[in-house]
Write an enzyme that holds these catalytic residues in place. Structure first.
Site, PDB file in Angstrom:
ATOM      1  N   CYS A   1       0.152  10.035 -68.555  1.00 13.36           N
ATOM      2  CA  CYS A   1       0.549   8.790 -67.897  1.00 13.36           C
ATOM      3  C   CYS A   1       1.452   9.160 -66.732  1.00 13.36           C
ATOM      4  CB  CYS A   1       1.182   7.798 -68.868  1.00 13.36           C
ATOM      5  SG  CYS A   1       2.819   8.236 -69.486  1.00 13.36           S
TER       6      CYS A   1
ATOM      7  N   ARG B   1       3.382   5.429 -72.405  1.00 19.05           N
ATOM      8  CA  ARG B   1       1.975   5.365 -72.805  1.00 19.05           C
ATOM      9  C   ARG B   1       1.458   6.678 -73.387  1.00 19.05           C
ATOM     10  NH1 ARG B   1       0.074   3.046 -67.140  1.00 19.05           N
ATOM     11  NH2 ARG B   1       1.785   4.457 -66.577  1.00 19.05           N
TER      12      ARG B   1
ATOM     13  N   ASP C   1     -20.591   3.834 -78.626  1.00 15.48           N
ATOM     14  CA  ASP C   1     -22.052   3.830 -78.563  1.00 15.48           C
ATOM     15  C   ASP C   1     -22.699   5.205 -78.704  1.00 15.48           C
ATOM     16  OD1 ASP C   1     -22.019   1.060 -78.159  1.00 15.48           O
ATOM     17  OD2 ASP C   1     -21.760   1.310 -76.000  1.00 15.48           O
TER      18      ASP C   1
END
Length: 190
Positions: free
Chosen positions: A10, A16, A122
């Site tokens: 980050c 983060r 996916d």
């Protein structure tokens, strides 16, 4: 066999990326992972916080989700951090560009945090991969193939919570966890 190495990046390495680093470790440990299997580290594109502890609000989010904040010290991103990493996850698109400018050969293994989480939903790892390192490398290759050269989306970025309310930190930590949990599950699937 070397552990699979993930670098979280980050801006300042106090909010983060430390949340991402420590939440991924916690998720991996919950699934039986060890330091021998996975090495997670972080850095900031700017070095102004180098040596500092994690932001207290970020630490609060990590602790509330079962992570450990002990021993954390911020550091500035260096070429050797990228070179030592099999996967680089950044908070923003701009930070992907920073990493790739630093190490052009890292482009195929560098993703915006949310982008990687979206892409791995996916992909299906091949059966029979013998260890965490092999699963990690295959996952990165499949995610890179799935993005097919398309740019990350603005929605893939993690907002900077620095100086914001706890609720803001909580939302960002939730977004981080939306990637660390499936990443850990893919790496440590038995």
């Amino acid at each position: 066999m070397a552990p699979f190495s993930v670098l979280c990046v980050c801006m300042g390495n106090i909010c983060r990326s430390p949340m991402a680093e420590r939440l991924l470790v916690a998720d991996a440990l919950a699934l039986g992972g060890t330091d021998a299997d996975l090495y997670v580290h972080g850095a900031g594109t700017g070095g102004w916080h180098a040596g500092e502890s994690m932001d207290p609000q970020a630490a609060k989010q990590v602790l509330s989700r079962g992570g450990d904040v002990s021993g954390f010290r911020a550091r500035k991103l260096l070429t050797e951090h990228v070179d030592a990493s099999d996967l680089v996850l950044t908070a923003t698109i701009e930070q992907v560009e920073f990493v790739v400018a630093l190490r052009p050969d890292a482009a195929a293994r560098t993703f915006v945090f949310g982008e990687f989480g979206r892409l791995i939903r996916d992909v299906r790892l091949p059966l029979g991969l013998p260890d965490v390192y092999s699963r990690g490398v295959a996952l990165v290759e499949l995610a890179d193939a799935a993005r097919a050269g398309r740019a990350a989306r603005a929605a893939d970025e993690l907002d900077d919570p620095w100086g914001r309310a706890d609720a803001y930190f909580s939302r960002v930590a939730d977004e981080i966890h939306a990637t660390t949990k499936p990443l850990a599950a893919a790496l440590f699937a038995r």
